[in-house]
Design a protein around this motif. Sequence first.
Motif: not given
Length: 97
Positions: A8-11, A27-29, A51-52, A65-66
């Motif tokens: 996972v790479i964040l902008s 959490d994003i991952e 995801g919850k 929400v991602v």
Amino acid sequence: MSDGEIKVILSPHAMRRCAERGIAKEDIEKVCRNPIQTVFDSDRKNFKSVGKIEDKYYPADTYLVVIHTKEVDRVIHIISAMYTSQGGLPRFGFSNL
């Protein structure tokens, strides 16, 4: 990252928003690797996964929400992320949750 795991790479935008919103990369991952639901936004040409959130500091109906790109070569680029309640999920295109 172990073999087969999604990277996972964040902008830069996602990093700013996560810092502002108190969202951890972990959490994003989790959401990206095991979403409850993923939808394609045909207008914006990106994906949204949800995801919850299970944390004592958040209400029971809190979801993460991602917004992200399609997975390519086991890599997902994160565009943004935000918290919402179950009532806010249809606004992002999610249903039957």
